[in-house]
Every structure is written in C-alpha cells, then in structure tokens.
Design a protein around this motif. Structure first.
Motif, PDB file in Angstrom:
ATOM      1  N   ARG A  83       0.841  -1.198   0.000  1.00 10.91           N
ATOM      2  CA  ARG A  83       0.000   0.000   0.000  1.00 10.91           C
ATOM      3  C   ARG A  83       0.875   1.248   0.000  1.00 10.91           C
ATOM      4  N   LEU A  84       0.627   2.154  -0.929  1.00  5.74           N
ATOM      5  CA  LEU A  84       1.417   3.379  -1.045  1.00  5.74           C
ATOM      6  C   LEU A  84       1.042   4.340   0.079  1.00  5.74           C
ATOM      7  N   LEU A  85       2.056   4.784   0.843  1.00  3.77           N
ATOM      8  CA  LEU A  85       1.839   5.737   1.927  1.00  3.77           C
ATOM      9  C   LEU A  85       2.232   7.151   1.536  1.00  3.77           C
ATOM     10  N   ALA A  86       3.305   7.292   0.775  1.00  2.00           N
ATOM     11  CA  ALA A  86       3.768   8.622   0.378  1.00  2.00           C
ATOM     12  C   ALA A  86       4.698   8.458  -0.808  1.00  2.00           C
ATOM     13  N   GLU A  87       4.794   9.528  -1.602  1.00  2.00           N
ATOM     14  CA  GLU A  87       5.748   9.522  -2.703  1.00  2.00           C
ATOM     15  C   GLU A  87       6.180  10.947  -3.008  1.00  2.00           C
ATOM     16  N   GLN A  88       7.382  11.036  -3.582  1.00  2.00           N
ATOM     17  CA  GLN A  88       7.950  12.320  -3.965  1.00  2.00           C
ATOM     18  C   GLN A  88       8.660  12.172  -5.309  1.00  2.00           C
ATOM     19  N   THR A  89       8.583  13.225  -6.110  1.00  2.00           N
ATOM     20  CA  THR A  89       9.380  13.303  -7.338  1.00  2.00           C
ATOM     21  C   THR A  89      10.105  14.640  -7.301  1.00  2.00           C
ATOM     22  N   VAL A  90      11.434  14.601  -7.345  1.00  2.00           N
ATOM     23  CA  VAL A  90      12.231  15.825  -7.256  1.00  2.00           C
ATOM     24  C   VAL A  90      13.338  15.760  -8.298  1.00  2.00           C
ATOM     25  N   PRO A  91      13.751  16.919  -8.836  1.00  2.00           N
ATOM     26  CA  PRO A  91      14.857  16.926  -9.805  1.00  2.00           C
ATOM     27  C   PRO A  91      16.147  16.416  -9.175  1.00  2.00           C
ATOM     28  N   LEU A  92      16.934  15.689  -9.935  1.00  2.00           N
ATOM     29  CA  LEU A  92      18.251  15.246  -9.481  1.00  2.00           C
ATOM     30  C   LEU A  92      19.215  16.420  -9.625  1.00  2.00           C
ATOM     31  N   PRO A  93      19.871  16.851  -8.556  1.00  2.00           N
ATOM     32  CA  PRO A  93      20.807  17.974  -8.660  1.00  2.00           C
ATOM     33  C   PRO A  93      21.925  17.675  -9.654  1.00  2.00           C
ATOM     34  N   ALA A  94      22.532  18.733 -10.148  1.00  2.00           N
ATOM     35  CA  ALA A  94      23.576  18.575 -11.166  1.00  2.00           C
ATOM     36  C   ALA A  94      24.712  17.700 -10.681  1.00  2.00           C
ATOM     37  N   GLY A  95      25.036  17.790  -9.387  1.00  2.00           N
ATOM     38  CA  GLY A  95      26.128  16.977  -8.853  1.00  2.00           C
ATOM     39  C   GLY A  95      25.749  15.531  -8.640  1.00  2.00           C
ATOM     40  N   GLY A  96      24.464  15.212  -8.710  1.00  2.00           N
ATOM     41  CA  GLY A  96      24.027  13.831  -8.579  1.00  2.00           C
ATOM     42  C   GLY A  96      23.711  13.396  -7.175  1.00  2.00           C
ATOM     43  N   ARG A  97      23.779  14.324  -6.198  1.00  2.00           N
ATOM     44  CA  ARG A  97      23.549  13.949  -4.796  1.00  2.00           C
ATOM     45  C   ARG A  97      22.302  14.647  -4.278  1.00  2.00           C
ATOM     46  N   LEU A  98      21.529  13.908  -3.486  1.00  2.00           N
ATOM     47  CA  LEU A  98      20.253  14.415  -3.008  1.00  2.00           C
ATOM     48  C   LEU A  98      20.002  13.892  -1.603  1.00  2.00           C
ATOM     49  N   LEU A  99      19.576  14.788  -0.689  1.00  2.00           N
ATOM     50  CA  LEU A  99      19.177  14.410   0.666  1.00  2.00           C
ATOM     51  C   LEU A  99      17.828  15.050   0.945  1.00  2.00           C
ATOM     52  N   ARG A 100      16.813  14.255   1.185  1.00  2.00           N
ATOM     53  CA  ARG A 100      15.457  14.751   1.413  1.00  2.00           C
ATOM     54  C   ARG A 100      14.782  13.959   2.526  1.00  2.00           C
ATOM     55  N   ASN A 101      13.623  14.491   2.946  1.00  2.00           N
ATOM     56  CA  ASN A 101      12.800  13.817   3.951  1.00  2.00           C
ATOM     57  C   ASN A 101      11.420  13.556   3.363  1.00  2.00           C
ATOM     58  N   ILE A 102      10.863  12.398   3.724  1.00  2.00           N
ATOM     59  CA  ILE A 102       9.513  12.060   3.274  1.00  2.00           C
ATOM     60  C   ILE A 102       8.692  11.592   4.473  1.00  2.00           C
ATOM     61  N   LYS A 103       7.527  12.187   4.658  1.00  2.00           N
ATOM     62  CA  LYS A 103       6.680  11.910   5.819  1.00  2.00           C
ATOM     63  C   LYS A 103       5.656  10.842   5.473  1.00  2.00           C
ATOM     64  N   ILE A 104       5.412   9.949   6.454  1.00  2.00           N
ATOM     65  CA  ILE A 104       4.421   8.889   6.233  1.00  2.00           C
ATOM     66  C   ILE A 104       3.387   8.825   7.354  1.00  2.00           C
ATOM     67  N   GLY A 105       3.587   9.553   8.464  1.00  2.00           N
ATOM     68  CA  GLY A 105       2.684   9.453   9.603  1.00  2.00           C
ATOM     69  C   GLY A 105       3.160   8.408  10.596  1.00  2.00           C
ATOM     70  N   LYS A 106       2.349   8.137  11.586  1.00  2.00           N
ATOM     71  CA  LYS A 106       2.730   7.225  12.666  1.00  2.00           C
ATOM     72  C   LYS A 106       3.133   5.857  12.135  1.00  2.00           C
ATOM     73  N   MET A 107       4.267   5.357  12.617  1.00  2.00           N
ATOM     74  CA  MET A 107       4.728   4.021  12.243  1.00  2.00           C
ATOM     75  C   MET A 107       4.150   3.000  13.221  1.00  2.00           C
ATOM     76  N   GLU A 108       3.523   1.975  12.701  1.00  2.00           N
ATOM     77  CA  GLU A 108       2.845   0.984  13.520  1.00  2.00           C
ATOM     78  C   GLU A 108       3.807  -0.109  13.980  1.00  2.00           C
ATOM     79  N   ASP A 109       3.558  -0.606  15.182  1.00  2.00           N
ATOM     80  CA  ASP A 109       4.378  -1.675  15.744  1.00  2.00           C
ATOM     81  C   ASP A 109       4.299  -2.914  14.857  1.00  2.00           C
ATOM     82  N   GLY A 110       5.443  -3.443  14.435  1.00  2.00           N
ATOM     83  CA  GLY A 110       5.513  -4.642  13.620  1.00  2.00           C
ATOM     84  C   GLY A 110       5.393  -4.410  12.131  1.00  2.00           C
ATOM     85  N   ALA A 111       5.110  -3.178  11.711  1.00  2.00           N
ATOM     86  CA  ALA A 111       4.929  -2.906  10.285  1.00  2.00           C
ATOM     87  C   ALA A 111       6.274  -2.753   9.589  1.00  2.00           C
TER      88      ALA A 111
END
Length: 1001
Positions: A83-111
């Motif tokens: 099941r899809l919880l979240a997704e992002q599409t962002v341009p790849l920087p010219a140098g090829g390196r990317l650091l981002r955050n993606i939110k999904i909400g509360k993480m369930e025990d055992g998931a």
C-alpha cells in the motif's frame, strides 16, 4: 587500553564528525522487476525517524555520466504491505547527490516499510531503481512512564524561594529590578555584580540607550521551579523577557525583541554582565583542545586592561552532520563562566538563532576596565531593520552549584583504599566487567546485580557516554538514525567481539553481538533521553546501581532539523546547534531517576570533566579529570578552575601517560603531582606508573582524613602560611587537624632550590604546639631553625611534610640500626647520594662511607646490602665488567647486579655517565634474569623508597637508578620480603598507616 578507555579526545571528536561506527543489515533491499538492469548506477540509503513518522533518504548518482544526470528526476515511494503511503518526485541535482525527507505518519508496531527510489531520465523512463526496508518495533522504554521527570526537588538541592523581587535557591540569590535583568547576583553570600545586568542598544541615528524595565513578576511553577516575566523598552524598541529558574539554579530566558511601534534600525543590541573585578579573576569557556591547552579560555584571566577573551578568537568548532562535518558560521559560545574560587556566573546558549550577528565579529567578549570586568553578549552586531519581533534564548546559572559531600575526601575508587576509613565510601571503578556497556543490555540486569553483590562496593554504577554506546541493541537498531548516526551506520564493518567481552556474554547468558564495542554518536533528543533514563532507572531499581559514569563531550554541535538540531540561517543555510541544554536535561533525569528508584541521590552522575561550568554539571556528585596526554604541562590555573569546590562534586584524577612513552618519566609524574597535591585531590581513577599516588595516599592516611576537625588551606588562600621562598613559585597547601599538620610544599620553578617555609596561627586550627616535622614519603626529619622549615626540593617537584607536637614514633631513623648516626639533612639532594651508591657498586659489592652523603639514604643502602651477604651461597654479585654483555638497550649505561635466588629477586644499580638522559626498556629485567639463570616475570621497585615505575626506566644524565626486581606479585601491597622487610622505608610508612587504622577508627 581497555574498552572504556579506547577514545582519546581527538579520536572521539573524529568519531563525532563521522557520526557513525557500526553495522546493521537494514534488509537486503527490495527485489524489483527489472533486476540488475535498473539496480545499479547510484547509491541509496534511508534514515528512519520512528518518533517522527518519516524517513530521510540519500541518493548519490554522482558516479553516473553527467549527460545521464541532465534533467533527471528522482522518484521515491514508501509502501507497507504493497500500500502506497507517500511519494515524492524531485529533480536530481547537477552533482548527482540528493538528501530529502519524506513523511508517512505514525509508524505501527511490527509494520515493515519499503522505501523505493527510482531515477528517471529526461523522458521519464526508469534508468535505475533500488529499495530498502525498515521494520518498526515499539520498544519497552516507549511503553514505560518516562523516568526522571517527576516535579520534585531532590537533595541536596532545595526548592526556590521567592521574596519580593528576588528568588533564591541553594547557596544563591538572583535579585531582579527595573534597572536591569538582575540587579544583583549573590553567590556564597557575596554579590559579584558591579551594577545591574542591562540590555544596551545603538539605534539608527547612533544613539546609545539602556533599555529600562517595568516591575518584574515572579511566580511559582510547580515544586521545583519559578516563572519570571519582565518588559524592557527604549530607543523605539521593546524586549520581552520570560524566564524559568530550575532548582539547580539554571535560569533559562527567552528574549523577544522588536519595534515598539514602527520599524527601527538597530545597529547593535548587547547584554552587559558587569562583574566586580575581585570576583571575576577566572574564566571557563567551552574551547577546542586541538592545539594544546586553551589558556585564554580556561584559567586565570590577564590583569591588563582591554579585551581578555572573545568567542571569535577562541571559537568552539565541534559539530557534525549525518553526511559530513561542517563548520559553524557563527561563534556564540555554548557557555562561558566568570568567577573566583568560591562563586561565579555562567552564561550559556544552545544557538545564535534569532540574533543578527556578523560572523566576522565576536558574539561574546570579556573586557576589563578600571572598575569592571564586562561579559558582553550580542543579540545584534550586524545592523538590522527591526520590523518584526525576533526571539533569542540564553541562560544564566550562578555558582556555587551545591556543597561537596561531607565525606568526599573519603570517596575512593577501589576497596583497598576506600576501606581505610570508617566513614569512607568505595566506588566500583569503570574497569569492572559488569560496568560496560551502560545502555547495551547485553549484560543483563541479573548479571549486573550478581556482580554488584559479589563486589561488595558501597556504591556501584554503570558506564555511559554523551554518545549512546548502545550500538547493536534492539533500541539502537530502531533509532540509530534518529539518535544521530549515519544512514549507512549498519552497512559498515566492525571487528569481532573481544575475548574479554565474549566471557561477559557467556556469563550473562546473552548471545554475543559484535556491535557492542561500537561507540556511536547520539543526539540527546526526547526518544534517546527516554531510553537512557529508562535503562538507568531499571538498573537502579533492579540491580542496585546508584550512579552512572558519563563520558565524553556534552556540548558538541549538530545540524539535523527534524530532531531539533540546527536552524535555518537568513542566507538559507543550516546552522548547527549545541547539545549543551539537552545534555543538562539528560543529567538532570539521571539525577532524579536514581533518587526516584530509592538509591542515594549522590553522586548520581560521575562525569568526565570536559568543563566544569557546563550547566548540567550541577547534577553531578563526582567527576573524573586528567585524561590528557601532556598532563605535566597543564597550567596550574586550569586545574584550579576544574577542581574548584563550587561545582559541588568530588574530583578524582586519572593519570594519563603521554602519547610518546619516552616522556613517561618520574620527572613527568612528579611535575604533575606537584600541582595535584596542592589541590585537595584525594582519589584517583587511574594511578601514575611511578606510584606517586600511593605515597600521597599514605601521607593522607598517616595524617588521617576521617576527622571533622580537618581544614584545608589552599595555596592561593593559605591562612596557615606566614612565608615561603625563595621566589613566588614556592606554593604551599596545608591540611590542619587536632594536633597535626600535612603540607604540600611545591617548587614550581625550573631550578632546584633549598626552600624555606614558615607557618602561623596553627593553634587557631587545632594544630598548636606542632614543632616536629617529617617527610611523609621517607619519614626523614625536616630541619627546623628559628621556627622555619628548610628543605631541598627539585625543580618542578614537591615534598609532603607531616607535623606533630611530639617526636613521631615512625620517624625513619627510629626504624634503622644506629639511629644516632642519622642527623637532620633535609636540605640535601638525596638523589646525589643515590648516584654515588650506583657508581660505587659498579666496581665492588661493598659500599664505603660516602662523603657529604644523605645519611638516611646511606643507612638504608647499607641495610639493604647487609641482606645480600657475600658469604651466602644464595647471593651472586656482578660488577659492571661482568654485566657488560647484557643487552641494556643502550651501551652507554652501566649496571651492577646482586641476585638472591632463594628469595627470587635481584638488585640492579644503573649508572649513566653521559651528559644526556638515557631510556631503557623494561625488557632489561628479563635480560638480566637470563644472565643469572633466573626465570619468571620480574616487577621493579625503587630500592630505597619501594615505589615502582612500571612503564619505563629513565636514567638522567650523570645519575644512578637503583631498583630491586621481584617475582612475588602477591606481596605487591604488603610489606615485602627481603630488602623490603618491616623496618625499611616503604614498610615503615605502611606500619604507620596500619597503626592509624587500628587506633583511629
């Protein structure tokens, strides 16, 4: 080095900068339909935030051809059970390196959460795909009530008291008023402020104005804290101050400053803390140690007028990030304290957020004028058009923090020394097998409790660190990234578990984990503090643990905004913030948790002394200092600040050898102890290799510390000292008690001297009538003429002197044959006699009467030689010619040897006829033993004093070194056989101590 000692300051900071050091498989990655065709070409890592319900992710496609990176995009999805919880599409920087955050909400025990990254080309086609997975497990500490957070005041602290405009806590009073933030700060019964603490602004037209306050408002905030609120105005500005005073005296303020009406140009806004010069003689500021001692940042301040210190010239640059270390742009200090030996005031600040400061100018500075020492802190030093309010946070904390424990001089780190005194306490040291790791959970509570019961210490603790030191535990596998470690932490390699730790795993019945030795960086965010406080609380409740040893720096910098580290600068960059306040909160929770668990509230935290004024130190009852590899060069004033009684903890010293073993000489250790013995150090976490620690213990035990009549008179305020010289570098500290005196007389000069010391007013301190003085290391008499003590002291050396009203029964001459031949010769350099002895014994086994000799040393030498009779078939003598074939490691050094095969020891006299110092390896004892046909491991002791130098053999120029080498380990702490039988120097002092133990308990 043991596991616990593995990090030097430099190595630790390198670990902090790398923010990692262990491995854990995060899952093999997802299998994708396109297989290998899409799996390569870029690196992909994830960093989970279980508490925040999100992932950081890092993509590195820099190795791909630049053409393929042009207009490329990164598409990231997070799924659970398909099941899809979240997704992002962002341009790849010219140098090829990317650091981002993606939110999904509360993480369930055992998931299980699958994070898939796909690189798409300019046409949207997938050209690479990788996946990582993370399974969330809710840990026991997350389900338990947070430990150490109850609103309760624990001893020795007391609840704050409001009286009018003032609020008081233990030993301190903060007095508010309309003329400034504080009109007075009273510490240890003295106001240290020359005038009120004010906010001074310079507005657009150049006008300087001091902001005026309305009536301050104070009100209770629960059982242990007080609220404060006040408004200051002037020059078209308004500054709202809100504060919370905690029961340890930590006063945290939020300053919101903005225009009173329309926008106003502010060129400068600074807080001025004006100290009376007599109470601002010392400074203690956070500092880098990369290039030796930060003398301007810690120690005595210069007496000259003008700028004494500023945060731009002496910045703190320790910071870290997940990916790579960065340099702070600003220079606001995490803390700076000014004060004297009894009291002071500490400013602290986690970040420069909200200020408008030029990074090329100091954010804080100390200046001296004729009538004041001013600590200035800038909220604005870069002109700003102030149209909307800004918020800046800082704290003040006065000292003394709390009293030192009444029996603090009797706290020892091993049972042998600690059991000397009826009212003493002995602490389990941090080399104990049950101690490490504090948070690892590989050594179970049952195993911990078992070891504590076996050890039988009065106080038992566990080892901790500012880093979490819980790598590989279930908790760390969940929170490694949230707690500050690198994304790829568990994809690195670590060495196997050491053998001694395998034994501990086996004993506790826990499966070995190879990450147990990894020291991993840990930001003290809520989840990390909750875990560490929970585990410590569990150990206190169920295993009898009563304190935690807290190692490593606590005010380093980090930048990871999600766990509340770092903030966005006006230029868009991320500025790191300090852990100084969050570390204080951690120490407070340790302090409260141990008391809540029913354990003694002191010491609670046994801290490594990174810096004494760091705010969290108020909750520490014990501290370790001395972990420096050039300890003989520590400025005296630096140690004086670190060991000040106002911090309220007992300090024990860890004797650290120099980085270069060749420098570990007796001269090195004597130079260090010539300072330590002046500063009321009565406990050691690790002894020196020349055993000066033992002789200092002996002196203290002959004097006897378990006595309420004792007073300590430090060299800088010695009420018992009338005069000492020659020169200002002759320093004397004194202990007095009923009928006795113990003095450390230190020659801090670079030249030998015959020192003269005169005491006064001893009767006022219960020591009236003291007139017989003895060297506490040799029991030799000290010359007294016209009430003046006279004694030889070598350069950067010291002597310990005991004084009694009557002749001392354990005086050295009373324990040797023909005492009438031994006069008072304390003005002689006894080493000269040792040199003569070693030189004579190169040529023959009989020692003639030596002209001008120290008769006490000569008498002991003759007594030793009588033990090695020429007519005994067990004794062999080898002169310099007979020993010339022995490999001493230096052909210039000569030696003679007496061997007693029956008692399994030999006596060796080294002599260096050259003009330079010579260094020999400890292997020479094995080479000598081989020449004699003797076997075993031979342990060396000085033939006269009985002290040992375990690490190196140093023979100064034109000097001798006389040692006896034994194989009897079991007799190490007792009165040794052979030349160390009862009646000789060392055993004589031991007998005096044993007499005190029998008669003074």
């Amino acid at each position: 080095m043991s596991t616990q000692e593995r990090f030097s300051r430099r190595k630790f900071m390198q670990a902090v900068a790398l923010a990692g050091g262990g491995t854990l498989a995060m899952g093999a990655g997802l299998q994708v339909a396109d297989g290998d065709a899409l799996s390569g070409g870029f690196a992909f890592h994830i960093g989970p935030y279980p508490s925040f319900g999100s992932f950081d992710y890092m993509i590195d496609a820099s190795s791909r051809p630049s053409a393929s990176r042009r207009k490329a995009k990164c598409h990231v999805q997070v799924l659970t059970k398909g099941r899809l919880l979240a997704e992002q599409t962002v341009p790849l920087p010219a140098g090829g390196r990317l650091l981002r955050n993606i939110k999904i909400g509360k993480m369930e025990d055992g998931a299980t959460y699958d994070v898939v990254a796909e690189i798409q080309d300019a046409q949207g086609r997938a050209v690479g795909r990788q996946g990582r997975s993370f399974t969330r497990y809710v840990m026991p500490f997350e389900k338990a009530p947070p430990a150490g957070l109850k609103d309760k005041v624990h001893p020795p602290f007391t609840a704050p008291v409001i009286q009018g405009n003032s609020v008081s806590c233990l030993l301190r009073t903060y007095v508010h008023g309309t003329d400034g933030l504080l009109e007075k700060f009273i510490g240890a019964e003295q106001n240290i402020l020359a005038r009120p603490i004010t906010f001074v602004a310079r507005i657009g037209d150049g006008q300087s104005v001091t902001l005026a306050g309305n009536k301050p408002r104070l009100g209770r905030r629960g059982a242990g804290s007080v609220n404060y609120r006040q408004r200051f105005t002037g020059g078209g500005m308004t500054l709202e101050l809100r504060g919370i005073l905690d029961y340890d005296g930590f006063y945290q303020f939020t300053a919101v400053f903005g225009p009173q009406g329309k926008a106003v140009e502010v060129r400068e806004l600074r807080m001025e803390i004006p100290f009376l010069p007599e109470y601002a003689t010392y400074i203690s500021a956070a500092a880098n140690f990369n290039n030796g001692w930060p003398r301007q940042s810690i120690g005595k301040m210069a007496s000259a007028l003008g700028r004494l210190w500023d945060s731009h010239t002496f910045p703190v640059e320790w910071e870290t990030n997940t990916a790579e270390p960065i340099r702070r742009q600003g220079n606001m200090p995490p803390f700076v304290w000014l004060g004297d030996d009894e009291r002071g005031l500490c400013f602290s600040c986690a970040s420069e957020e909200g200020a408008s400061n030029d990074t090329g100018l100091p954010a804080a500075a100390v200046d001296r004028t004729a009538d004041v020492v001013m600590l200035s802190v800038w909220l604005v030093n870069k002109p700003v058009e102030l149209g909307t309010p800004r918020k800046f946070q800082f704290a003040l904390q006065g000292s003394p923090y709390k009293p030192v424990a009444a029996n603090g001089r009797l706290w020892r780190n091993e049972r042998t020394a600690g059991s000397t005194y009826k009212n003493g306490l002995h602490f389990r040291g941090f080399y104990d097998p049950a101690v490490y790791p504090a948070y690892g959970r590989w050594l179970t509570l049952e195993y911990e409790r078992k070891n504590i019961l076996i050890d039988g210490h009065n106080r038992s603790g566990i080892w901790g660190s500012a880093p979490s030191e819980c790598a590989g535990t279930p908790e760390y596998r969940q929170f490694y990234y949230e707690w500050g470690s690198a994304m790829d932490l568990y994809e690195k390699d670590v060495p196997p578990v050491p053998a001694e730790l395998l034994e501990r795993f086996k004993a506790s019945g826990v499966r070995p984990n190879r990450f147990v030795n990894t020291e991993v960086f840990s930001n003290t965010i809520d989840s990390n503090r909750n875990y560490r406080a929970w585990w410590f609380s569990e150990a206190a409740k169920h295993a009898g643990v009563s304190y935690i040893y807290q190692d490593n720096p606590t005010y380093v910098y980090a930048r990871r905004p999600l766990p509340a580290y770092g903030y966005k600068r006006e230029d868009g960059g991320i500025e790191p913030t300090s852990m100084v306040w969050k570390s204080r909160q951690m120490q407070k929770r340790f302090f409260q948790a141990v008391s809540e668990a029913g354990q003694p509230s002191q010491p609670a935290v046994w801290a490594n002394m990174i810096n004494p004024a760091e705010p969290g130190r108020a909750f520490c009852g014990k501290a370790l200092d001395g972990e420096y590899t050039y300890s003989d060069d520590i400025p005296m004033d630096y140690i004086r600040v670190h060991l000040s009684k106002q911090w309220g903890f007992v300090v024990d010293w860890l004797c650290q050898q120099p980085t270069n073993p060749a420098n570990t000489t007796r001269a090195y250790w004597r130079a260090l102890f010539s300072q330590l013995c002046l500063l009321d150090v009565t406990n050691f976490s690790r002894p020196d290799t020349a055993e000066n620690w033992k002789f200092w213990y002996n002196a203290l035990d002959v004097f006897w510390l378990d006595d309420p009549s004792i007073h300590w008179h430090p060299y800088y305020n010695n009420a018992t000292l009338a005069a000492a010289g020659p020169g200002s570098e002759i320093l004397v500290s004194t202990y007095t008690a009923r009928g006795r005196v113990l003095a450390t007389i230190s020659n801090r000069n670079e030249k030998d001297a015959v020192v003269r010391v005169r005491f006064k007013d001893l009767g006022h301190w219960g020591a009236g009538g003291v007139k017989h003085f003895y060297d506490a290391e040799t029991a030799g008499e000290i010359e007294v003429a016209d009430g003046e003590l006279r004694l030889f002291i070598g350069a950067r050396n010291y002597r310990l002197v005991l004084g009694f009203p009557e002749p001392w029964a354990y005086a050295a001459k009373n324990r040797l044959p023909n005492p009438e031949r031994i006069g008072v010769q304390s003005t002689l350099n006894s080493q000269v006699t040792i040199n003569d002895i070693c030189r004579h014994l190169l040529r023959g086994r009989h020692l003639p009467r030596l002209p001008g000799a120290d008769r006490l040393v000569e008498a002991w030498a003759q007594d030793i030689l009588r033990e090695l009779a020429a007519n005994s078939s067990d004794v062999t003598y080898l002169d310099a010619r007979a020993t010339s074939g022995i490999d001493l490691g230096d052909s210039h050094v000569q030696c003679s040897v007496f061997a007693d095969r029956r008692r399994s020891f030999f006596l060796v006299g080294f002599y260096n006829p050259t003009g330079v110092r010579r260094r020999l390896s400890q292997q020479v004892y094995q080479h000598i033993a081989a020449k004699l046909g003797m076997s075993g491991e031979f342990l060396p002791y000085d033939a006269i004093s009985g002290r040992s130098e375990w690490s190196e053999i140093h023979v100064p120029a034109h000097s001798g070194h006389w040692e006896v080498a034994y194989t009897d380990r079991s007799d190490y702490l007792g009165s040794r056989r052979g030349v160390f039988r009862v009646g000789t120097m060392m055993s004589n002092i031991n007998a005096a101590v044993e007499h005190n133990k029998r008669t003074l308990q």
